[in-house]
Design a protein around this motif. Structure first.
Motif, PDB file in Angstrom:
ATOM      1  N   TYR A  69       0.843  -1.194   0.000  1.00  0.00           N
ATOM      2  CA  TYR A  69       0.000   0.000   0.000  1.00  0.00           C
ATOM      3  C   TYR A  69       0.877   1.241   0.000  1.00  0.00           C
ATOM      4  O   TYR A  69       1.891   1.286   0.684  1.00  0.00           O
ATOM      5  CB  TYR A  69      -0.854   0.059   1.272  1.00  0.00           C
ATOM      6  N   GLY A  70       0.447   2.259  -0.720  1.00  0.00           N
ATOM      7  CA  GLY A  70       1.026   3.578  -0.565  1.00  0.00           C
ATOM      8  C   GLY A  70       0.409   4.194   0.678  1.00  0.00           C
ATOM      9  O   GLY A  70      -0.564   3.681   1.226  1.00  0.00           O
ATOM     10  N   SER A  71       0.945   5.310   1.136  1.00  0.00           N
ATOM     11  CA  SER A  71       0.433   5.899   2.373  1.00  0.00           C
ATOM     12  C   SER A  71      -1.027   6.333   2.237  1.00  0.00           C
ATOM     13  O   SER A  71      -1.817   6.144   3.158  1.00  0.00           O
ATOM     14  CB  SER A  71       1.306   7.071   2.809  1.00  0.00           C
ATOM     15  N   GLY A  72      -1.392   6.897   1.101  1.00  0.00           N
ATOM     16  CA  GLY A  72      -2.784   7.319   0.906  1.00  0.00           C
ATOM     17  C   GLY A  72      -3.737   6.138   0.884  1.00  0.00           C
ATOM     18  O   GLY A  72      -4.807   6.171   1.498  1.00  0.00           O
ATOM     19  N   GLU A  73      -3.346   5.073   0.194  1.00  0.00           N
ATOM     20  CA  GLU A  73      -4.182   3.863   0.141  1.00  0.00           C
ATOM     21  C   GLU A  73      -4.313   3.229   1.527  1.00  0.00           C
ATOM     22  O   GLU A  73      -5.395   2.762   1.896  1.00  0.00           O
ATOM     23  CB  GLU A  73      -3.580   2.836  -0.810  1.00  0.00           C
ATOM     24  N   ALA A  74      -3.224   3.203   2.269  1.00  0.00           N
ATOM     25  CA  ALA A  74      -3.253   2.620   3.618  1.00  0.00           C
ATOM     26  C   ALA A  74      -4.181   3.408   4.530  1.00  0.00           C
ATOM     27  O   ALA A  74      -4.935   2.825   5.316  1.00  0.00           O
ATOM     28  CB  ALA A  74      -1.842   2.572   4.199  1.00  0.00           C
ATOM     29  N   ARG A  75      -4.164   4.743   4.413  1.00  0.00           N
ATOM     30  CA  ARG A  75      -5.060   5.570   5.232  1.00  0.00           C
ATOM     31  C   ARG A  75      -6.509   5.308   4.849  1.00  0.00           C
ATOM     32  O   ARG A  75      -7.372   5.144   5.706  1.00  0.00           O
ATOM     33  CB  ARG A  75      -4.717   7.047   5.073  1.00  0.00           C
ATOM     34  N   GLU A  76      -6.792   5.255   3.550  1.00  0.00           N
ATOM     35  CA  GLU A  76      -8.158   5.006   3.083  1.00  0.00           C
ATOM     36  C   GLU A  76      -8.662   3.625   3.507  1.00  0.00           C
ATOM     37  O   GLU A  76      -9.842   3.452   3.780  1.00  0.00           O
ATOM     38  CB  GLU A  76      -8.227   5.145   1.568  1.00  0.00           C
ATOM     39  N   ALA A  77      -7.759   2.650   3.559  1.00  0.00           N
ATOM     40  CA  ALA A  77      -8.139   1.299   3.956  1.00  0.00           C
ATOM     41  C   ALA A  77      -8.248   1.149   5.471  1.00  0.00           C
ATOM     42  O   ALA A  77      -8.670   0.113   5.969  1.00  0.00           O
ATOM     43  CB  ALA A  77      -7.123   0.292   3.417  1.00  0.00           C
ATOM     44  N   GLY A  78      -7.868   2.185   6.218  1.00  0.00           N
ATOM     45  CA  GLY A  78      -7.950   2.132   7.674  1.00  0.00           C
ATOM     46  C   GLY A  78      -6.777   1.424   8.328  1.00  0.00           C
ATOM     47  O   GLY A  78      -6.849   1.049   9.496  1.00  0.00           O
TER      48      GLY A  78
END
Length: 81
Positions: free
Chosen positions: A7-16
């Motif tokens: 995951y990129g940081s943005g994807e990881a944040r969106e995924a919780g």
């Protein structure tokens, strides 16, 4: 962890998976602020069981755990597995 997906940081944040996304210049300051906030209590983790969490981590990383907790530390790494 179990799917090996990166995951990129943005994807990881969106995924919780992470709480926040910060710049490299502010990571230490933001990390300290999160640590000082007492996250387990503030996030409502009243049922958090540190012993169960420890056991889960041991099971996930069984090979590393065995390598670090058995054998002589001056022995070759393969002799500790």
């Amino acid at each position: 962890v179990l799917t090996s997906r990166k995951y990129g940081s943005g994807e990881a944040r969106e995924a919780g998976l992470i709480d926040a996304e910060v710049t490299a210049a502010r990571w230490e300051e933001e990390g300290a602020a999160l640590a000082e906030a007492g996250l387990p209590e503030k996030l409502g983790l009243q049922n958090f069981d540190p012993k169960a969490y420890r056991q889960m981590k041991i099971e996930l990383y069984a090979d590393a755990y065995r390598a670090l907790t058995s054998g002589d530390f001056d022995a070759a790494p393969d002799s500790r597995l």
